[in-house]
Design a protein around this motif. Structure first.
Motif, PDB file in Angstrom:
ATOM      1  N   ARG A 121       0.597   2.623  -4.768  1.00  0.00           N
ATOM      2  CA  ARG A 121       1.410   1.691  -5.557  1.00  0.00           C
ATOM      3  C   ARG A 121       1.615   2.201  -6.973  1.00  0.00           C
ATOM      4  N   VAL A 122       2.805   1.903  -7.530  1.00  0.00           N
ATOM      5  CA  VAL A 122       3.137   2.258  -8.904  1.00  0.00           C
ATOM      6  C   VAL A 122       3.301   0.970  -9.706  1.00  0.00           C
ATOM      7  N   TYR A 123       2.620   0.905 -10.848  1.00  0.00           N
ATOM      8  CA  TYR A 123       2.681  -0.263 -11.721  1.00  0.00           C
ATOM      9  C   TYR A 123       3.201   0.127 -13.097  1.00  0.00           C
ATOM     10  N   GLU A 124       3.807  -0.834 -13.769  1.00  0.00           N
ATOM     11  CA  GLU A 124       4.181  -0.680 -15.167  1.00  0.00           C
ATOM     12  C   GLU A 124       2.973  -1.094 -16.007  1.00  0.00           C
ATOM     13  N   THR A 125       2.455  -0.179 -16.828  1.00  0.00           N
ATOM     14  CA  THR A 125       1.226  -0.496 -17.560  1.00  0.00           C
ATOM     15  C   THR A 125       1.436  -1.554 -18.636  1.00  0.00           C
ATOM     16  N   GLN A 126       2.634  -1.657 -19.189  1.00  0.00           N
ATOM     17  CA  GLN A 126       2.883  -2.622 -20.254  1.00  0.00           C
ATOM     18  C   GLN A 126       2.803  -4.057 -19.749  1.00  0.00           C
ATOM     19  N   THR A 127       3.310  -4.277 -18.533  1.00  0.00           N
ATOM     20  CA  THR A 127       3.379  -5.639 -18.008  1.00  0.00           C
ATOM     21  C   THR A 127       2.469  -5.883 -16.810  1.00  0.00           C
ATOM     22  N   GLY A 128       2.035  -4.806 -16.152  1.00  0.00           N
ATOM     23  CA  GLY A 128       1.247  -4.958 -14.935  1.00  0.00           C
ATOM     24  C   GLY A 128       2.099  -5.205 -13.704  1.00  0.00           C
ATOM     25  N   ARG A 129       3.415  -5.088 -13.842  1.00  0.00           N
ATOM     26  CA  ARG A 129       4.337  -5.376 -12.740  1.00  0.00           C
ATOM     27  C   ARG A 129       4.329  -4.253 -11.704  1.00  0.00           C
ATOM     28  N   LEU A 130       4.324  -4.621 -10.425  1.00  0.00           N
ATOM     29  CA  LEU A 130       4.411  -3.650  -9.336  1.00  0.00           C
ATOM     30  C   LEU A 130       5.850  -3.154  -9.229  1.00  0.00           C
ATOM     31  N   LEU A 131       6.021  -1.825  -9.309  1.00  0.00           N
ATOM     32  CA  LEU A 131       7.360  -1.244  -9.278  1.00  0.00           C
ATOM     33  C   LEU A 131       7.696  -0.590  -7.947  1.00  0.00           C
ATOM     34  N   ARG A 132       6.710   0.005  -7.297  1.00  0.00           N
ATOM     35  CA  ARG A 132       6.989   0.767  -6.089  1.00  0.00           C
ATOM     36  C   ARG A 132       5.792   0.739  -5.151  1.00  0.00           C
ATOM     37  N   LEU A 133       6.071   0.659  -3.855  1.00  0.00           N
ATOM     38  CA  LEU A 133       5.041   0.644  -2.816  1.00  0.00           C
ATOM     39  C   LEU A 133       5.335   1.754  -1.817  1.00  0.00           C
ATOM     40  N   PHE A 134       4.376   2.644  -1.615  1.00  0.00           N
ATOM     41  CA  PHE A 134       4.521   3.728  -0.644  1.00  0.00           C
ATOM     42  C   PHE A 134       3.577   3.481   0.527  1.00  0.00           C
ATOM     43  N   THR A 135       4.109   3.477   1.726  1.00  0.00           N
ATOM     44  CA  THR A 135       3.293   3.297   2.920  1.00  0.00           C
ATOM     45  C   THR A 135       3.602   4.388   3.938  1.00  0.00           C
ATOM     46  N   GLY A 136       2.612   4.713   4.763  1.00  0.00           N
ATOM     47  CA  GLY A 136       2.801   5.753   5.766  1.00  0.00           C
ATOM     48  C   GLY A 136       1.484   6.403   6.165  1.00  0.00           C
ATOM     49  N   HIS A 137       0.521   6.432   5.271  1.00  0.00           N
ATOM     50  CA  HIS A 137      -0.791   6.973   5.610  1.00  0.00           C
ATOM     51  C   HIS A 137      -1.464   6.087   6.661  1.00  0.00           C
ATOM     52  N   THR A 138      -2.258   6.702   7.518  1.00  0.00           N
ATOM     53  CA  THR A 138      -2.994   5.947   8.534  1.00  0.00           C
ATOM     54  C   THR A 138      -4.488   5.896   8.220  1.00  0.00           C
ATOM     55  N   GLY A 139      -4.862   6.433   7.058  1.00  0.00           N
ATOM     56  CA  GLY A 139      -6.254   6.393   6.622  1.00  0.00           C
ATOM     57  C   GLY A 139      -6.339   5.949   5.175  1.00  0.00           C
ATOM     58  N   PHE A 140      -7.561   5.791   4.678  1.00  0.00           N
ATOM     59  CA  PHE A 140      -7.765   5.377   3.293  1.00  0.00           C
ATOM     60  C   PHE A 140      -7.193   6.415   2.333  1.00  0.00           C
ATOM     61  N   ALA A 151       1.080   3.378 -13.916  1.00  0.00           N
ATOM     62  CA  ALA A 151      -0.205   3.631 -13.262  1.00  0.00           C
ATOM     63  C   ALA A 151       0.008   3.755 -11.765  1.00  0.00           C
ATOM     64  N   LEU A 152      -0.729   4.670 -11.184  1.00  0.00           N
ATOM     65  CA  LEU A 152      -0.642   4.955  -9.751  1.00  0.00           C
ATOM     66  C   LEU A 152      -1.982   4.625  -9.120  1.00  0.00           C
ATOM     67  N   THR A 153      -1.973   3.896  -7.996  1.00  0.00           N
ATOM     68  CA  THR A 153      -3.216   3.507  -7.343  1.00  0.00           C
ATOM     69  C   THR A 153      -3.135   3.731  -5.838  1.00  0.00           C
ATOM     70  N   GLY A 154      -4.298   3.907  -5.233  1.00  0.00           N
ATOM     71  CA  GLY A 154      -4.382   4.031  -3.778  1.00  0.00           C
ATOM     72  C   GLY A 154      -5.738   3.543  -3.318  1.00  0.00           C
ATOM     73  N   GLY A 155      -5.811   3.040  -2.091  1.00  0.00           N
ATOM     74  CA  GLY A 155      -7.079   2.477  -1.663  1.00  0.00           C
ATOM     75  C   GLY A 155      -7.248   2.315  -0.168  1.00  0.00           C
ATOM     76  N   GLN A 156      -8.105   1.377   0.148  1.00  0.00           N
ATOM     77  CA  GLN A 156      -8.498   1.165   1.536  1.00  0.00           C
ATOM     78  C   GLN A 156      -7.388   0.552   2.378  1.00  0.00           C
TER      79      GLN A 156
END
Length: 206
Positions: free
Chosen positions: A106-125, A96-101
């Protein structure tokens, strides 16, 4: 005259016509048996059939397994500090892929809910996220007026698509994964080349 035969919870019924009087009112909707003196003998079999207990229908009960009957709920952790504005499930349903405020993707494993990857760099929502068909890349659209392309294997931003003059509200991959399209509050839709980051076409008129 009305004949009613009651067999437990099953009820069968029929009207008995005893004379030549016209059947009127609500009784006209029901079938009847001619039970006049001259018809009684030949209608006797019909009367017996009407009073016969109704056959019990065969009911086949199928009990679903717990896995089939219940939808699985997965808690993806409380990693986002602020509200989530966009989410997408990978083509194979495993991530699962999510983005927000909080301006992160962020990338999560749907089977376990574990966070796999974090992408940062945007300066807005983050207002939009999308998977590539092969899951090797994801894109994100932001209120900072850019679209970013990320590598899921390295976690690095490989391309920043700049050109919009307002927040990006929507973005999607082209069928061949070589193009990206985005829509903005600047009333334009832009077509981008993934390899070069160049804007190929501006669609205006909104």
């Amino acid at each position: 005259t009305r004949l009613v035969s009651d067999w437990s919870s099953d009820v069968c019924s029929s009207d008995l016509r005893l004379d030549d009087a016209t059947i009127k009112g609500s009784l006209t909707q029901f079938p009847f048996i001619n039970w006049r003196p001259e018809d009684g003998e030949q209608e006797y079999a019909t009367l017996l059939e009407t009073c016969r207990p109704l056959a019990k229908p065969m009911v086949i009960k199928v009990q679903a397994t717990r896995e089939q009957a219940l939808e699985r709920e997965v808690q993806l952790g409380n990693n986002h500090v602020f509200p989530i504005f966009a989410c997408a499930v990978s083509p194979d349903g495993c991530h699962a892929l999510t983005g927000g405020q909080d301006r992160s993707v962020r990338v999560y494993e749907t089977q376990t809910g574990r966070l796999l990857r974090l992408f940062t760099g945007h300066t807005g929502f983050i207002r939009e996220v999308a998977w590539s068909g092969d899951k090797q890349h994801v894109l994100s659209g932001s209120t900072d007026a850019t679209v970013r392309l990320w590598s899921t294997s390295t976690g690095l931003c490989e391309q920043v698509l700049k050109g919009h003059n307002g927040p990006v509200w929507g973005a999607a991959w082209g069928p061949d994964q070589r193009r990206v399209i985005s829509g903005s509050s600047d009333n334009t839709v832009r077509l981008w080349d993934v390899a070069t980051g160049r804007c190929l076409r501006i669609l205006d008129g909104h």
